[in-house]
Scaffold this motif. Structure first.
Motif, PDB file in Angstrom:
ATOM      1  N   PHE A 171       3.303 -12.374   2.131  1.00 33.63           N
ATOM      2  CA  PHE A 171       2.470 -13.324   2.867  1.00 33.63           C
ATOM      3  C   PHE A 171       1.133 -12.695   3.263  1.00 33.63           C
ATOM      4  CE2 PHE A 171       1.242 -14.736   7.195  1.00 33.63           C
ATOM      5  CZ  PHE A 171       0.761 -16.000   6.860  1.00 33.63           C
ATOM      6  N   ALA A 172       1.186 -11.473   3.805  1.00 30.85           N
ATOM      7  CA  ALA A 172      -0.039 -10.815   4.255  1.00 30.85           C
ATOM      8  C   ALA A 172      -1.009 -10.619   3.090  1.00 30.85           C
ATOM      9  CB  ALA A 172       0.296  -9.477   4.907  1.00 30.85           C
ATOM     10  N   ARG A 173      -0.488 -10.224   1.942  1.00 31.85           N
ATOM     11  CA  ARG A 173      -1.373 -10.029   0.794  1.00 31.85           C
ATOM     12  C   ARG A 173      -1.997 -11.348   0.366  1.00 31.85           C
ATOM     13  NH1 ARG A 173      -4.586  -6.695  -0.275  1.00 31.85           N
ATOM     14  NH2 ARG A 173      -3.141  -4.949  -0.451  1.00 31.85           N
ATOM     15  N   SER A 174      -1.250 -12.437   0.466  1.00 31.48           N
ATOM     16  CA  SER A 174      -1.793 -13.737   0.070  1.00 31.48           C
ATOM     17  C   SER A 174      -2.957 -14.153   0.964  1.00 31.48           C
ATOM     18  CB  SER A 174      -0.690 -14.799   0.097  1.00 31.48           C
ATOM     19  OG  SER A 174      -0.339 -15.164   1.426  1.00 31.48           O
ATOM     20  N   VAL A 175      -2.904 -13.734   2.229  1.00 33.62           N
ATOM     21  CA  VAL A 175      -3.987 -14.059   3.159  1.00 33.62           C
ATOM     22  C   VAL A 175      -5.161 -13.102   2.986  1.00 33.62           C
ATOM     23  CG1 VAL A 175      -4.641 -14.277   5.594  1.00 33.62           C
ATOM     24  CG2 VAL A 175      -2.385 -15.056   4.837  1.00 33.62           C
ATOM     25  N   LEU A 176      -4.864 -11.820   2.838  1.00 36.23           N
ATOM     26  CA  LEU A 176      -5.914 -10.805   2.783  1.00 36.23           C
ATOM     27  C   LEU A 176      -6.708 -10.851   1.485  1.00 36.23           C
ATOM     28  CD1 LEU A 176      -4.001  -7.699   4.191  1.00 36.23           C
ATOM     29  CD2 LEU A 176      -5.805  -8.972   5.356  1.00 36.23           C
ATOM     30  N   GLY A 177      -6.094 -11.320   0.419  1.00 37.61           N
ATOM     31  CA  GLY A 177      -6.722 -11.197  -0.882  1.00 37.61           C
ATOM     32  C   GLY A 177      -6.537  -9.796  -1.435  1.00 37.61           C
ATOM     33  N   THR A 178      -7.195  -9.508  -2.529  1.00 39.79           N
ATOM     34  CA  THR A 178      -6.943  -8.252  -3.237  1.00 39.79           C
ATOM     35  C   THR A 178      -7.821  -7.090  -2.797  1.00 39.79           C
ATOM     36  OG1 THR A 178      -8.480  -8.914  -4.996  1.00 39.79           O
ATOM     37  CG2 THR A 178      -6.155  -9.472  -5.281  1.00 39.79           C
ATOM     38  N   ASP A 179      -8.903  -7.371  -2.077  1.00 46.94           N
ATOM     39  CA  ASP A 179      -9.849  -6.297  -1.804  1.00 46.94           C
ATOM     40  C   ASP A 179      -9.762  -5.742  -0.389  1.00 46.94           C
ATOM     41  OD1 ASP A 179     -10.854  -8.540  -0.576  1.00 46.94           O
ATOM     42  OD2 ASP A 179     -12.958  -8.138  -1.088  1.00 46.94           O
ATOM     43  N   ARG A 180      -8.691  -6.075   0.336  1.00 46.04           N
ATOM     44  CA  ARG A 180      -8.480  -5.511   1.655  1.00 46.04           C
ATOM     45  C   ARG A 180      -7.223  -4.646   1.654  1.00 46.04           C
ATOM     46  NH1 ARG A 180     -12.996  -6.465   2.172  1.00 46.04           N
ATOM     47  NH2 ARG A 180     -14.083  -7.766   3.717  1.00 46.04           N
ATOM     48  N   LEU A 181      -7.249  -3.605   2.465  1.00 50.92           N
ATOM     49  CA  LEU A 181      -6.105  -2.708   2.576  1.00 50.92           C
ATOM     50  C   LEU A 181      -4.941  -3.400   3.271  1.00 50.92           C
ATOM     51  CD1 LEU A 181      -7.778   0.622   3.756  1.00 50.92           C
ATOM     52  CD2 LEU A 181      -6.630   0.248   1.562  1.00 50.92           C
ATOM     53  N   LEU A 182      -3.738  -3.114   2.798  1.00 46.25           N
ATOM     54  CA  LEU A 182      -2.527  -3.595   3.449  1.00 46.25           C
ATOM     55  C   LEU A 182      -1.585  -2.408   3.606  1.00 46.25           C
ATOM     56  CD1 LEU A 182      -0.714  -5.720   4.636  1.00 46.25           C
ATOM     57  CD2 LEU A 182      -0.090  -6.424   2.307  1.00 46.25           C
ATOM     58  N   VAL A 183      -1.343  -2.024   4.871  1.00 51.41           N
ATOM     59  CA  VAL A 183      -0.577  -0.815   5.180  1.00 51.41           C
ATOM     60  C   VAL A 183       0.547  -1.162   6.152  1.00 51.41           C
ATOM     61  CG1 VAL A 183      -0.695   1.568   6.010  1.00 51.41           C
ATOM     62  CG2 VAL A 183      -2.689   0.550   4.884  1.00 51.41           C
ATOM     63  N   PRO A 184       1.689  -1.659   5.662  1.00 52.55           N
ATOM     64  CA  PRO A 184       2.803  -1.938   6.565  1.00 52.55           C
ATOM     65  C   PRO A 184       3.536  -0.671   6.984  1.00 52.55           C
ATOM     66  CG  PRO A 184       3.422  -2.457   4.318  1.00 52.55           C
ATOM     67  CD  PRO A 184       1.970  -2.071   4.280  1.00 52.55           C
ATOM     68  N   GLU A 185       4.108  -0.721   8.179  1.00 51.02           N
ATOM     69  CA  GLU A 185       5.005   0.325   8.659  1.00 51.02           C
ATOM     70  C   GLU A 185       6.428  -0.049   8.282  1.00 51.02           C
ATOM     71  OE1 GLU A 185       8.083   1.390  11.727  1.00 51.02           O
ATOM     72  OE2 GLU A 185       7.260  -0.562  11.142  1.00 51.02           O
ATOM     73  N   LEU A 186       7.240   0.960   7.940  1.00 54.64           N
ATOM     74  CA  LEU A 186       8.647   0.734   7.628  1.00 54.64           C
ATOM     75  C   LEU A 186       9.482   1.812   8.314  1.00 54.64           C
ATOM     76  CD1 LEU A 186      10.890  -0.757   6.050  1.00 54.64           C
ATOM     77  CD2 LEU A 186      10.446   0.826   4.148  1.00 54.64           C
ATOM     78  N   ALA A 187      10.224   1.416   9.348  1.00 50.67           N
ATOM     79  CA  ALA A 187      11.146   2.346   9.995  1.00 50.67           C
ATOM     80  C   ALA A 187      12.401   2.467   9.150  1.00 50.67           C
ATOM     81  CB  ALA A 187      11.492   1.859  11.398  1.00 50.67           C
ATOM     82  N   VAL A 188      12.935   3.682   9.049  1.00 50.58           N
ATOM     83  CA  VAL A 188      14.090   3.927   8.184  1.00 50.58           C
ATOM     84  C   VAL A 188      15.041   4.902   8.866  1.00 50.58           C
ATOM     85  CG1 VAL A 188      12.736   3.525   6.094  1.00 50.58           C
ATOM     86  CG2 VAL A 188      12.975   5.849   6.968  1.00 50.58           C
ATOM     87  N   ALA A 189      16.330   4.679   8.648  1.00 46.69           N
ATOM     88  CA  ALA A 189      17.361   5.614   9.100  1.00 46.69           C
ATOM     89  C   ALA A 189      18.013   6.191   7.849  1.00 46.69           C
ATOM     90  CB  ALA A 189      18.394   4.895   9.967  1.00 46.69           C
ATOM     91  N   LEU A 190      17.880   7.473   7.646  1.00 45.05           N
ATOM     92  CA  LEU A 190      18.364   8.061   6.402  1.00 45.05           C
ATOM     93  C   LEU A 190      19.871   8.242   6.366  1.00 45.05           C
ATOM     94  CD1 LEU A 190      15.524  10.622   5.682  1.00 45.05           C
ATOM     95  CD2 LEU A 190      16.046   8.525   4.442  1.00 45.05           C
ATOM     96  N   ALA A 191      20.520   8.286   7.521  1.00 45.19           N
ATOM     97  CA  ALA A 191      21.973   8.421   7.536  1.00 45.19           C
ATOM     98  C   ALA A 191      22.603   7.193   6.884  1.00 45.19           C
ATOM     99  CB  ALA A 191      22.480   8.572   8.961  1.00 45.19           C
ATOM    100  N   PRO A 192      23.612   7.380   6.027  1.00 46.70           N
ATOM    101  CA  PRO A 192      24.276   6.230   5.410  1.00 46.70           C
ATOM    102  C   PRO A 192      25.350   5.653   6.318  1.00 46.70           C
ATOM    103  CG  PRO A 192      25.207   8.261   4.560  1.00 46.70           C
ATOM    104  CD  PRO A 192      24.104   8.664   5.509  1.00 46.70           C
ATOM    105  N   GLY A 193      25.887   4.504   5.922  1.00 41.38           N
ATOM    106  CA  GLY A 193      27.056   3.941   6.586  1.00 41.38           C
ATOM    107  C   GLY A 193      26.821   3.564   8.032  1.00 41.38           C
TER     108      GLY A 193
END
Length: 290
Positions: A171-193
């Protein structure tokens, strides 16, 4: 001024999002070198709400040769525009192409704690940008909804969404178009299960109390059952994946959805930043094309 294409090339696919290193007992310069040596190209730091907070980013720049250091974010409720512009441009002049100013409207509880009323945040951001002097620094907005994304597109170099699934990146890319930066944050937990699932929920519980994030998730099809009780499995899988395979999958999904650069925030059992996960994250990111 560094162009968007130049910064996109410098950033590559993956960086790190983390609390101010000194605030969690890390030596800023030493940890910045660890991040750079692991192959990550950026560090994004929140809570940059006063001059001393911005000055605290300089040791990360001084200790490294290529690392981009960004604010994720500087709150427009706490900075006079001219003062922030001057401070940001000093860093840009001293470290050309390696500083990004992320601006945001923060959240009602945090703003109200300063004695201000959290009203008309979009208007507040527009006013701040109107009062911001011309700058050499690259700027992005912490944008979630369509109107803030449009403002990011029209007035800055791009957007830095937080606590979002890959569907939001589409969605964000559709609004920003192709010539603007898009830098989402992604929190991750590396432990499985079960351990990883618990770590993800320990991290997410604070953000699931903030209307900016929950309202955005509702627009993406998540309902009451997803937001209750620490978050449904479906929500956690989308927003805070756990286990190496899920982390790799979600990272690639954000990039395939249009992200230029994804900043990973590794979280441990207590839901807090896991500094000892940098090496494992680097292994996961190593196979990504530049």
């Amino acid at each position: 001024m560094t162009t968007t294409d130049e910064l996109r090339e410098l950033l590559g696919p993956v960086g790190i999002w983390m609390p101010p290193p000194a605030a969690i007992g890390l030596d800023p310069g030493e940890f910045a070198r660890t991040v750079e040596d692991a192959g990550f190209s950026s560090v994004w730091i929140p809570g940059v709400n006063a001059a001393e907070n911005l000055a605290a980013l300089e040791p990360l720049l001084a200790a490294t040769s290529r690392l981009v250091v960004a604010t994720g974010i500087a709150s427009v409720w706490t900075w006079p525009p001219a003062e922030l512009a001057a401070a940001a441009d000093r860093l840009t002049a001293d470290y050309p192409g390696r500083f990004v100013l992320g601006l945001g409207v923060s959240h009602a509880p945090l703003v109200e704690a300063t004695g201000q009323a959290y009203v008309r945040p979009l208007t507040k951001m527009r006013q701040f940008l109107d009062e911001l002097p011309a700058m050499e620094s690259t700027t992005v907005l912490a944008a979630l909804g369509p109107k803030m994304l449009q403002l990011a597109r029209d007035r800055t170099h791009g957007a830095h969404p937080y606590f979002t699934p890959p569907e939001h990146t589409v969605f964000a890319r559709s609004v920003l178009g192709t010539d603007r930066l898009l830098v989402p944050e992604l929190a991750v937990a590396l432990a499985p299960g079960a351990d990883g699932a618990a770590a993800a929920r320990a991290y997410a519980k604070f953000y699931l109390k903030l209307p900016n994030y929950t309202s955005n998730l509702r627009t993406l099809g998540f309902g009451d059952e997803d937001l209750a009780d620490g978050g449904s499995d479906r929500l956690m899988s989308a927003v805070v994946p756990h286990g190496p395979d899920a982390v790799s999958d979600r990272l690639r999904e954000h990039l395939d959805a249009g992200a230029d650069h994804v900043v990973l925030q590794p979280v441990g059992a207590d839901g807090r930043f896991a500094a000892d996960s940098i090496g494992e994250l680097a292994s996961i990111a190593a196979g990504l094309p530049r």
